[in-house]
Scaffold this active site. Structure first.
Site, mmCIF file in Angstrom:
data_model
loop_
_atom_site.group_PDB
_atom_site.id
_atom_site.type_symbol
_atom_site.label_atom_id
_atom_site.label_comp_id
_atom_site.label_asym_id
_atom_site.label_seq_id
_atom_site.Cartn_x
_atom_site.Cartn_y
_atom_site.Cartn_z
ATOM 1 N N ASN A 196 -8.199 3.581 8.743
ATOM 2 C CA ASN A 196 -7.578 2.425 9.380
ATOM 3 C C ASN A 196 -7.611 2.483 10.906
ATOM 4 O O ASN A 196 -7.445 1.461 11.572
ATOM 5 C CB ASN A 196 -6.124 2.274 8.913
ATOM 6 C CG ASN A 196 -5.332 3.562 9.067
ATOM 7 O OD1 ASN A 196 -5.656 4.573 8.450
ATOM 8 N ND2 ASN A 196 -4.299 3.533 9.878
ATOM 9 N N GLN A 202 -7.455 -0.464 3.654
ATOM 10 C CA GLN A 202 -8.213 -1.047 4.770
ATOM 11 C C GLN A 202 -9.595 -1.531 4.355
ATOM 12 O O GLN A 202 -10.213 -2.333 5.046
ATOM 13 C CB GLN A 202 -8.336 -0.021 5.900
ATOM 14 C CG GLN A 202 -8.603 -0.608 7.266
ATOM 15 C CD GLN A 202 -7.495 -1.518 7.755
ATOM 16 O OE1 GLN A 202 -7.675 -2.726 7.897
ATOM 17 N NE2 GLN A 202 -6.322 -0.953 7.999
ATOM 18 N N SER A 225 -3.451 -3.412 -0.638
ATOM 19 C CA SER A 225 -2.351 -4.217 -0.098
ATOM 20 C C SER A 225 -2.836 -5.615 0.257
ATOM 21 O O SER A 225 -3.935 -5.784 0.792
ATOM 22 C CB SER A 225 -1.770 -3.545 1.145
ATOM 23 O OG SER A 225 -0.653 -4.258 1.630
ATOM 24 N N HIS A 251 -1.603 -7.888 2.469
ATOM 25 C CA HIS A 251 -1.497 -8.426 3.839
ATOM 26 C C HIS A 251 -2.662 -8.019 4.732
ATOM 27 O O HIS A 251 -2.782 -8.514 5.860
ATOM 28 C CB HIS A 251 -0.154 -8.044 4.472
ATOM 29 C CG HIS A 251 -0.073 -6.652 4.993
ATOM 30 N ND1 HIS A 251 -0.178 -6.353 6.325
ATOM 31 C CD2 HIS A 251 0.132 -5.470 4.364
ATOM 32 C CE1 HIS A 251 -0.035 -5.047 6.506
ATOM 33 N NE2 HIS A 251 0.143 -4.495 5.318
ATOM 34 N N THR A 282 11.871 -7.109 -11.259
ATOM 35 C CA THR A 282 11.340 -8.456 -11.477
ATOM 36 C C THR A 282 10.192 -8.730 -10.512
ATOM 37 O O THR A 282 10.321 -8.539 -9.300
ATOM 38 C CB THR A 282 12.451 -9.505 -11.275
ATOM 39 O OG1 THR A 282 13.525 -9.212 -12.173
ATOM 40 C CG2 THR A 282 11.929 -10.905 -11.549
ATOM 41 N N CYS A 309 1.790 1.477 11.781
ATOM 42 C CA CYS A 309 2.967 2.136 11.217
ATOM 43 C C CYS A 309 3.540 3.189 12.155
ATOM 44 O O CYS A 309 4.609 3.722 11.917
ATOM 45 C CB CYS A 309 2.618 2.753 9.870
ATOM 46 S SG CYS A 309 1.958 1.551 8.697
ATOM 47 N N GLY A 342 0.793 -1.222 0.000
ATOM 48 C CA GLY A 342 0.000 0.000 0.000
ATOM 49 C C GLY A 342 0.824 1.270 0.000
ATOM 50 O O GLY A 342 0.463 2.246 -0.659
ATOM 51 N N THR A 343 1.921 1.274 0.741
ATOM 52 C CA THR A 343 2.747 2.483 0.824
ATOM 53 C C THR A 343 3.319 2.845 -0.539
ATOM 54 O O THR A 343 3.256 4.009 -0.962
ATOM 55 C CB THR A 343 3.886 2.291 1.842
ATOM 56 O OG1 THR A 343 3.320 2.168 3.154
ATOM 57 C CG2 THR A 343 4.845 3.471 1.831
#
Length: 380
Positions: A151, A179, A199, A201, A237, A325, A71-72
């Protein structure tokens, strides 16, 4: 002692199916997706299939998906990429005071580079005003970046209304949906967003992978230079196994999304009801309606957030005070500051509970009992 994980807004455990799929790919394919031989073509096939699945999940075209490291990077790519490509049309950007730091810190950097940023305020529920946004728009506004769901407190912004408002303006519309993805129904055309960050995760996929949706017409200046991967938009890659894991996580999220939403909303009600039964004083940060179903942020007057977190952890319960974070930071939550002001006691006594696939009603009841016990002890 049973350990209870209620910090799914920070990160989620990988689903067994995701792990199984990733191991399968790692065991059977190691080719570089850019190679033209059979090993490379097999790797490319995995990526193409994943891109198709993920594009469909938000109603996008395959060529509108750029794989990122999460996401970042997706947020940074959107903000810096648009700012550099459209600076000839203007240097004004609009965002909100409650964005994730991946957006806020990017905006602060853009200010140092000569761009002007307007940070929209929010009300006590964490929501922006469309009228205030409209007044903030200028002829030289080139980008509006407003998150889908917060979030920390879960508040959902009026994304569809923002998209409609911007149809008559040159500004592109970016939304950080990290989120919200996987739990909210998202269609980029219906919302009229031009860029969207996601994202893996957060939906029981692997860490270190995500994507940025970029509408066909949008031109981005790349942030990484090297090879011609991702249609020359993001060199490097590709992480094939992680991308396939992301695809599997998205499939799983779509299979029972509505059922999970109902379960998480019931968890919210149960936790609140149980705390009331234990006669514990608390306040809701944000709102129950128009909020992400898996995020609940509560203020406990007379307590201290650090003491609460430590005591809950000792009781085997993992929660947080907001964004992962900023873990370890002594700074108060910028989200709560925006909602309640710098002098509010909520800044020092608020806890975020967030639910996921392994959460049970029994765990919610146990969490309420332990929380009540800890709050009572700390207030004596």
């Amino acid at each position: 002692m049973e350990r209870i994980y209620l910090d799914h807004a920070a990160t989620t455990p990988m689903h067994p199916r995701v792990i199984e799929k990733m191991i399968e790919v790692m065991n059977t394919n190691f080719g570089n997706p850019s190679s033209i031989h059979s090993f490379g073509r097999e790797a490319r096939h995995y990526i193409d299939n994943s891109r198709e699945t993920l594009a469909k999940s938000i109603g996008a075209k395959e060529n509108e998906i750029i794989f990122t490291s999460g996401g970042t990077e997706a947020d940074n790519m959107a903000l810096f990429g648009v700012a550099e490509s459209l600076q000839h049309k203007g240097k004004h950007i609009i965002t909100t005071q409650v964005e994730h730091h991946a957006v806020l810190h990017a905006c602060q950097r853009l200010e140092k580079m000569g761009f002007e940023v307007t940070y929209l305020p929010v009300d006590e529920t964490g929501e922006i005003s469309l009228d205030v946004l409209q007044k903030a728009l200028r002829e030289d506004t080139i980008l509006v970046s407003i998150m889908y769901g917060n979030n920390e407190v879960g508040t959902i912004q009026p994304i569809k209304g923002i998209g409609e408002l911007l149809q008559s303006h040159q500004a592109l519309f970016h939304s950080d949906a990290v989120q919200a993805y996987g739990i909210e129904e998202i269609n980029v055309d219906g919302l009229q967003v031009d860029l969207l960050s996601v994202s893996a995760h957060k939906i029981n996929g692997p860490k270190g992978t995500g994507f940025l949706y970029v509408r066909d017409k949008v031109k981005l200046v790349p942030r990484a230079y090297g090879g011609e991967q991702e249609r020359k938009r993001r060199a490097g890659t590709e992480n094939v196994a992680a991308i396939v894991g992301f695809q599997e996580a998205a499939k799983i999220a779509s299979e029972d999304r509505l059922a999970k939403r109902e379960i998480y909303q019931e968890f919210k009600k149960t936790l609140i009801e149980q705390l009331k039964e234990h006669d514990i004083e608390f306040s809701l940060n944000g709102m129950l309606e128009k909020s992400l179903p898996h995020v609940l942020n509560l203020s406990f007057p007379g307590t201290n957030v650090e003491a609460m977190l430590v005591n809950l952890d000792l009781a085997g319960i993992a929660v947080s005070s907001g964004s992962a974070c900023t873990a370890g930071s002594i700074e108060p939550s910028h989200v709560l500051v925006a909602m309640y002001g710098k002098e509010s006691d909520r800044l020092i006594n608020s806890i975020r509970f967030s639910f996921g696939i392994n959460t049970t009603e029994e765990q919610i009841i146990k969490t309420a009992e332990e929380t009540a016990r800890i709050v009572s002890r700390l207030k004596k």
